[in-house]
Design a protein around this motif. Structure first.
Motif, mmCIF file in Angstrom:
data_model
loop_
_atom_site.group_PDB
_atom_site.id
_atom_site.type_symbol
_atom_site.label_atom_id
_atom_site.label_comp_id
_atom_site.label_asym_id
_atom_site.label_seq_id
_atom_site.Cartn_x
_atom_site.Cartn_y
_atom_site.Cartn_z
ATOM 1 N N HIS A 1 0.823 -1.212 0.000
ATOM 2 C CA HIS A 1 0.000 0.000 0.000
ATOM 3 C C HIS A 1 0.861 1.269 0.000
ATOM 4 N N LYS A 2 2.102 1.137 -0.460
ATOM 5 C CA LYS A 2 3.055 2.234 -0.317
ATOM 6 C C LYS A 2 2.627 3.521 -1.028
ATOM 7 N N GLU A 3 2.013 3.394 -2.202
ATOM 8 C CA GLU A 3 1.627 4.597 -2.943
ATOM 9 C C GLU A 3 0.593 5.412 -2.172
ATOM 10 N N LYS A 4 -0.390 4.738 -1.608
ATOM 11 C CA LYS A 4 -1.414 5.426 -0.813
ATOM 12 C C LYS A 4 -0.804 6.039 0.442
ATOM 13 N N ILE A 5 0.073 5.275 1.104
ATOM 14 C CA ILE A 5 0.694 5.740 2.348
ATOM 15 C C ILE A 5 1.580 6.957 2.087
ATOM 16 N N ILE A 6 2.404 6.877 1.057
ATOM 17 C CA ILE A 6 3.294 7.992 0.719
ATOM 18 C C ILE A 6 2.482 9.244 0.390
ATOM 19 N N LYS A 7 1.460 9.078 -0.421
ATOM 20 C CA LYS A 7 0.621 10.218 -0.812
ATOM 21 C C LYS A 7 -0.021 10.859 0.407
ATOM 22 N N TYR A 8 -0.531 10.027 1.308
ATOM 23 C CA TYR A 8 -1.215 10.542 2.499
ATOM 24 C C TYR A 8 -0.243 11.299 3.410
ATOM 25 N N ILE A 9 0.926 10.698 3.636
ATOM 26 C CA ILE A 9 1.902 11.310 4.539
ATOM 27 C C ILE A 9 2.449 12.618 3.960
ATOM 28 N N LYS A 10 2.679 12.651 2.664
ATOM 29 C CA LYS A 10 3.186 13.884 2.051
ATOM 30 C C LYS A 10 2.144 14.999 2.105
ATOM 31 N N LYS A 11 0.874 14.624 2.042
ATOM 32 C CA LYS A 11 -0.194 15.623 2.184
ATOM 33 C C LYS A 11 -0.186 16.248 3.576
ATOM 34 N N LYS A 12 0.359 15.498 4.528
ATOM 35 C CA LYS A 12 0.429 16.002 5.901
ATOM 36 C C LYS A 12 1.655 16.885 6.128
ATOM 37 N N GLY A 13 2.473 17.069 5.081
ATOM 38 C CA GLY A 13 3.566 18.025 5.188
ATOM 39 C C GLY A 13 4.972 17.461 5.202
ATOM 40 N N PHE A 14 5.107 16.143 5.131
ATOM 41 C CA PHE A 14 6.448 15.547 5.089
ATOM 42 C C PHE A 14 6.954 15.486 3.643
ATOM 43 N N ASN A 15 8.242 15.665 3.458
ATOM 44 C CA ASN A 15 8.846 15.596 2.121
ATOM 45 C C ASN A 15 9.328 14.192 1.765
ATOM 46 N N PHE A 16 9.709 13.427 2.797
ATOM 47 C CA PHE A 16 10.248 12.085 2.583
ATOM 48 C C PHE A 16 9.550 11.089 3.499
ATOM 49 N N VAL A 17 9.374 9.865 2.997
ATOM 50 C CA VAL A 17 8.754 8.779 3.773
ATOM 51 C C VAL A 17 9.683 7.577 3.709
ATOM 52 N N VAL A 18 10.118 7.079 4.868
ATOM 53 C CA VAL A 18 11.031 5.937 4.891
ATOM 54 C C VAL A 18 10.481 4.830 5.781
ATOM 55 N N LEU A 19 10.848 3.609 5.451
ATOM 56 C CA LEU A 19 10.490 2.444 6.260
ATOM 57 C C LEU A 19 11.755 1.946 6.950
ATOM 58 N N ASP A 20 11.727 1.845 8.265
ATOM 59 C CA ASP A 20 12.887 1.391 9.028
ATOM 60 C C ASP A 20 13.060 -0.115 8.837
ATOM 61 N N LEU A 21 14.131 -0.516 8.169
ATOM 62 C CA LEU A 21 14.353 -1.929 7.859
ATOM 63 C C LEU A 21 14.745 -2.764 9.067
ATOM 64 N N GLU A 22 15.054 -2.112 10.199
ATOM 65 C CA GLU A 22 15.309 -2.855 11.434
ATOM 66 C C GLU A 22 14.008 -3.307 12.081
ATOM 67 N N GLY A 23 12.912 -2.719 11.665
ATOM 68 C CA GLY A 23 11.620 -3.084 12.232
ATOM 69 C C GLY A 23 11.352 -2.389 13.552
ATOM 70 N N TYR A 24 10.122 -2.536 14.021
ATOM 71 C CA TYR A 24 9.696 -1.880 15.262
ATOM 72 C C TYR A 24 10.467 -2.413 16.468
ATOM 73 N N LYS A 25 10.946 -1.490 17.294
ATOM 74 C CA LYS A 25 11.580 -1.841 18.572
ATOM 75 C C LYS A 25 11.175 -0.795 19.593
ATOM 76 N N THR A 26 10.858 -1.232 20.811
ATOM 77 C CA THR A 26 10.502 -0.272 21.847
ATOM 78 C C THR A 26 11.717 0.568 22.213
ATOM 79 N N GLY A 27 11.456 1.834 22.514
ATOM 80 C CA GLY A 27 12.523 2.724 22.966
ATOM 81 C C GLY A 27 13.592 2.992 21.932
ATOM 82 N N SER A 28 13.231 2.895 20.647
ATOM 83 C CA SER A 28 14.266 3.025 19.611
ATOM 84 C C SER A 28 14.912 4.412 19.589
ATOM 85 N N LEU A 29 14.148 5.447 19.913
ATOM 86 C CA LEU A 29 14.732 6.792 19.891
ATOM 87 C C LEU A 29 15.737 7.006 21.016
ATOM 88 N N ASN A 30 15.692 6.153 22.033
ATOM 89 C CA ASN A 30 16.677 6.272 23.117
ATOM 90 C C ASN A 30 18.088 5.950 22.648
#
Length: 259
Positions: A223-252
């Motif tokens: 569903h990448k085309e729909k997701i990218i379009k939606y996110i860019k409409k919200k004001g982001f210029n770039f959309v990336v998928l983290d290939l490490e996958g979801y991890k708790t506390g990743s920003l730490n």
């Protein structure tokens, strides 16, 4: 059960998540009517999560209170330093203490588990300062065990996706605003419509970083085309998928890299 029994009566800082739901269930089983669930209503928590917490408190037969906190009035919170969670938890626990005192409750508890000791948790400082107990942590229960016990007790939360407040989507130092919180929540709810339950969208200025479980990568790509379009409409210029996958506390990890 032994830890909780000795407390006599408790007010549970309740979010409706996996950990606090098991804690509330056991408190109810052990202490009966000497238990209160206190649910924080905040701009950093989606309405769906608050409604679910209310639903679970009713399901467990526990008296509950809703308390409104407004972290966005606290400059220490909106400036988003590494102590952000301290200010949030200090306000929440302070309000719970008032309710506990009014209802003659002797102890306040939260759902922190043993795994939380191995990540950065500024909120722990607030809990220590205000004498908040952590029965699951004290019993050395880990997340995996909490899910197993919850399943055995037939709690519907046993496989509920982990959730952290929306403020955790912004790297430390990135100012938090109501508009940003609403934008991120809206994007996450949009992506959930594609059958993805565990989702974080991290706001790196003009970059939106999507964190999902590795097993959900194909859904995002499909569903990448729909997701990218939606996110860019919200004001982001770039959309990336983290290939490490979801991890708790990743920003730490950014904290560790800057030390």
């Amino acid at each position: 059960k032994e830890i909780i029994q000795k407390m006599g009566s408790v007010a549970v800082a309740y979010s409706g998540g996996v950990d606090s739901s098991l804690l509330l269930k056991v408190c109810k089983d052990v202490l009966g009517d000497k238990v209160l669930a206190v649910i924080g209503v905040s701009q950093t928590f989606p309405e769906r999560e608050i409604n679910y917490a209310v639903y679970m408190a009713k399901k467990l037969g526990v008296k509950y209170f809703l308390i409104k906190t407004d972290e966005l009035k606290n400059k220490n919170f909106i400036n988003n330093s590494s102590k952000r969670c301290y200010w949030c938890k200090h306000q929440l626990f302070s309000e719970i203490k008032k309710i506990a005192k009014k209802n003659k409750i002797t102890s306040i508890v939260d759902g922190s588990n043993y795994d939380d000791l191995f990540d950065y948790r500024a909120g722990f400082l607030a809990a220590k300062k205000l004498n908040i107990r952590k029965p699951l942590l004290e019993a050395k229960l880990k997340k995996k065990e909490i899910r197993q016990i919850s399943k055995a007790l037939k709690l519907p939360t046993w496989n509920k996706p982990s959730f952290a407040c929306l403020a955790s989507r912004f790297p430390y130092g990135s100012r938090i605003t109501k508009e940003k919180l609403i934008k991120i929540n809206t994007i996450e709810e949009y992506i959930m419509n594609f059958g993805i339950k565990q989702i974080r969208v991290r706001d790196f200025s003009n970059i939106a970083k999507i964190d999902v479980l590795e097993e959900d990568f194909k859904k995002v790509i499909r569903h990448k085309e729909k997701i990218i379009k939606y996110i860019k409409k919200k004001g982001f210029n770039f959309v990336v998928l983290d290939l490490e996958g979801y991890k708790t506390g990743s920003l730490n990890r950014l904290l560790k890299n800057n030390r």
